[in-house]
Design an enzyme around this catalytic site. Structure first.
Site, PDB file in Angstrom:
ATOM      1  N   LYS A   1       0.817  -1.214   0.000  1.00 29.50           N
ATOM      2  CA  LYS A   1       0.000   0.000   0.000  1.00 29.50           C
ATOM      3  C   LYS A   1       0.851   1.264   0.000  1.00 29.50           C
ATOM      4  O   LYS A   1       0.413   2.306  -0.487  1.00 29.50           O
ATOM      5  CB  LYS A   1      -0.990  -0.025   1.149  1.00 29.50           C
TER       6      LYS A   1
HETATM    7  C1  LIG Z   1      -4.153  -4.676   1.032  1.00 33.60           C
HETATM    8  C2  LIG Z   1      -3.338  -5.919   0.836  1.00 33.60           C
HETATM    9  C3  LIG Z   1      -3.688  -6.902  -0.111  1.00 33.60           C
HETATM   10  C4  LIG Z   1      -4.934  -6.812  -0.960  1.00 33.60           C
HETATM   11  O1  LIG Z   1      -4.867  -5.773  -1.890  1.00 33.60           O
HETATM   12  P1  LIG Z   1      -6.206  -5.280  -2.631  1.00 33.60           P
HETATM   13  O2  LIG Z   1      -5.800  -4.099  -3.433  1.00 33.60           O
HETATM   14  O3  LIG Z   1      -7.179  -4.960  -1.542  1.00 33.60           O
HETATM   15  O4  LIG Z   1      -6.667  -6.410  -3.466  1.00 33.60           O
HETATM   16  C5  LIG Z   1      -2.851  -7.996  -0.281  1.00 33.60           C
HETATM   17  N1  LIG Z   1      -1.757  -8.157   0.488  1.00 33.60           N
HETATM   18  C6  LIG Z   1      -1.388  -7.237   1.419  1.00 33.60           C
HETATM   19  C7  LIG Z   1      -0.167  -7.488   2.235  1.00 33.60           C
HETATM   20  C8  LIG Z   1      -2.157  -6.095   1.634  1.00 33.60           C
HETATM   21  O5  LIG Z   1      -1.785  -5.197   2.563  1.00 33.60           O
END
Ligand SMILES: *Cc1c(COP(=O)(O)O)cnc(C)c1O
Length: 467
Positions: free
Chosen positions: A112
């Site tokens: 993120k």
């Molecule tokens: C948020 C997250 C995901 C999922 O991502 P999306 O964009 O919601 O599909 C997968 N792995 C990790 C470690 C995350 O923090």
């Protein structure tokens, strides 16, 4: 660049409005009115650029007239300069044709950061230009809160208050939030559950006078700018592996469908993406949709990959809009039925279009641990539980018989989920050097009961401190 709402009723908007609003006023999600596309020659010309430069060039068409390429480049350079790897998002080879695209070298060790580090700067720039400021409030069970705090810390036009359930996050997760001592950051531990925290945030947004007074805002996963900022790393990986002259497949561990949507966007922009593999844990609503055209809600089950423990993939609405031929009325009707009845299906032709490109995969916790162990024993690679679901999905669903490379989105650093990794491999992954002193750093947070009036008082006292 103009943006449309997936529900067809909101007036088209420019990038700045889309950035600040997040959700369209008709309840829909914003999408570009037309996808910017690059010719094969234009793609080839982007090979080998430093990540921040590539990001600026690929994101700029989505920003349009809102800012110059030079201004945007200044922001991408600042956003990615603090990452722990000079490639920003390095590719690591796992076997003869699969690669981990490591998206976890940012300040909070999860993917993120790739979008949020830029989003905070975009917010600040647009707000300063407009002479406005916002107070970002959010609830977190762990990961998104720290990414938001790191993105907003020290930004002039933003104050941020993050609520977490007292004693219910891991110590690493709490410390990643509470050791950020920037004056515009406040952490609030609520004596209650994560759901209580979410309800408090919702109640603050529903309190119209308070919302106006504080200029409340959110940086949630449906914000289009987050998707746009996730496009460059897929392009970088594809270009490094020979695109546009050689096709590539992506395997993405998925929760809200945001990360895989960015991989799909790269295809819309003209790169040869042969298939998109969606990895889920036990919460496998997307897998069930792709298997049987049945999108049906079920209660969330906790898993070893908590960032994918979701019931509804909110960004799926953007794909749905495209599958339905960009028909806003049909999208709205389908989404309203889904909310009311807890299930939906799409017309057969649309479902076939989806299954021609997207392939679903699901893995339980035992399978996830086995995959972490397999990667460690086979390739000497320590993967976190989310990434392991992506690699297992790639092995199951990418064609082994021809030479298409498959890129797995590695979404979290193994040290972010040390218990699962240790259980699977017997090795406890250490925090990277820049975070090694996390447990010695000073923490700052306040504790309040689950009480709206007290929480609003806290937000009021901590917002607009620079005004
Ligand atoms: C948020 C997250 C995901 C999922 O991502 P999306 O964009 O919601 O599909 C997968 N792995 C990790 C470690 C995350 O923090």
């Amino acid at each position: 660049m103009r943006y449309l709402s997936t529900r067809g009723e909101a007036a088209p908007r420019g990038f700045e409005d889309v950035l600040l609003a997040g959700l369209a006023e008709d309840g829909g999600l914003f999408l570009p009115a037309a996808w910017p596309t690059l010719s094969p020659a234009e793609w080839r010309a982007l090979r080998g650029l430093p990540y921040a430069e590539l990001a600026a060039r690929l994101i700029h068409p989505f920003v349009g007239e809102a800012m110059s390429l030079a201004t945007l480049r200044g922001m991408t350079e600042a956003a990615y300069s603090g990452f722990g790897h000079p490639a920003v998002a390095p590719l690591v080879q796992l076997d003869h044709r699969s690669f981990a695209l490591e998206l976890f070298h940012g300040p909070t060790l999860a993917f993120k950061d790739m979008a949020m580090q830029l989003l905070g700067r975009l917010f600040d720039h647009v707000l300063a230009k407009r002479g406005e400021r916002v107070t970002i409030v959010g609830a977190t069970s762990g990961d998104t809160g720290s990414a938001a705090i790191e993105a907003c810390r020290d930004r002039a036009a933003i104050d941020i208050v993050i609520l977490h359930p007292e004693g219910r996050t891991s110590e690493v997760q709490r410390r990643q939030m509470t050791t950020v001592l920037a004056p515009n950051v406040a952490n609030l531990a609520i004596q209650g559950s994560f759901d209580d925290c979410q309800d408090l945030v919702k109640a603050m947004f529903n309190d119209a006078p308070f919302r106006r007074e504080m200029q409340l805002s959110a940086v949630n996963s449906i914000n289009w700018a987050r998707i746009a900022a996730q496009i460059p790393y897929y392009a970088a990986a594809a270009l490094a592996l020979g695109a546009p002259d050689r096709p590539v497949a992506f395997s993405v561990p998925t929760g809200n469908f945001g990360n895989v949507l960015a991989a799909w966007a790269v295809r819309q922009m003209g790169l040869p993406v042969e298939r998109l593999i969606i990895g889920s844990n036990r919460n496998d609503i997307l897998h069930r949709f792709l298997a049987a055209n049945d999108m049906s809600m079920r209660p969330v089950e906790p898993s070893l990959s908590p960032s994918m423990d979701i019931q509804v993939s909110s960004n799926f609405e953007r794909l749905l809009f495209e599958l339905l031929g960009r028909d806003g009325v049909a999208t709205r009707t389908t989404m309203e039925r889904f909310r009311a009845e807890g299930r939906m299906s799409v017309p057969d032709a649309a479902w076939r279009k989806a299954t021609g490109l997207f392939h679903g995969f699901t893995l339980d916790d035992a399978g996830t641990l086995a995959e972490i162990r397999r990667l460690w024993e086979g390739a000497g690679y320590l993967a976190d539980p989310h990434t392991a679901i992506g690699t297992a999905a790639a092995r199951a669903l990418a064609p082994a018989d021809h030479a298409i490379p498959v890129v797995v989105a590695a979404t979290a650093h193994p040290a972010k989920f040390p218990d699962a990794v240790e259980q699977a491999t017997g090795r406890r992954p250490p925090l990277p050097p820049r975070l090694a002193d996390l447990f010695e750093r000073e923490e700052r947070f306040s504790v309040l009961p689950n009480d709206l009036a007290q929480v609003e008082g806290f937000v009021r006292a901590h917002a607009r401190r620079n005004a």
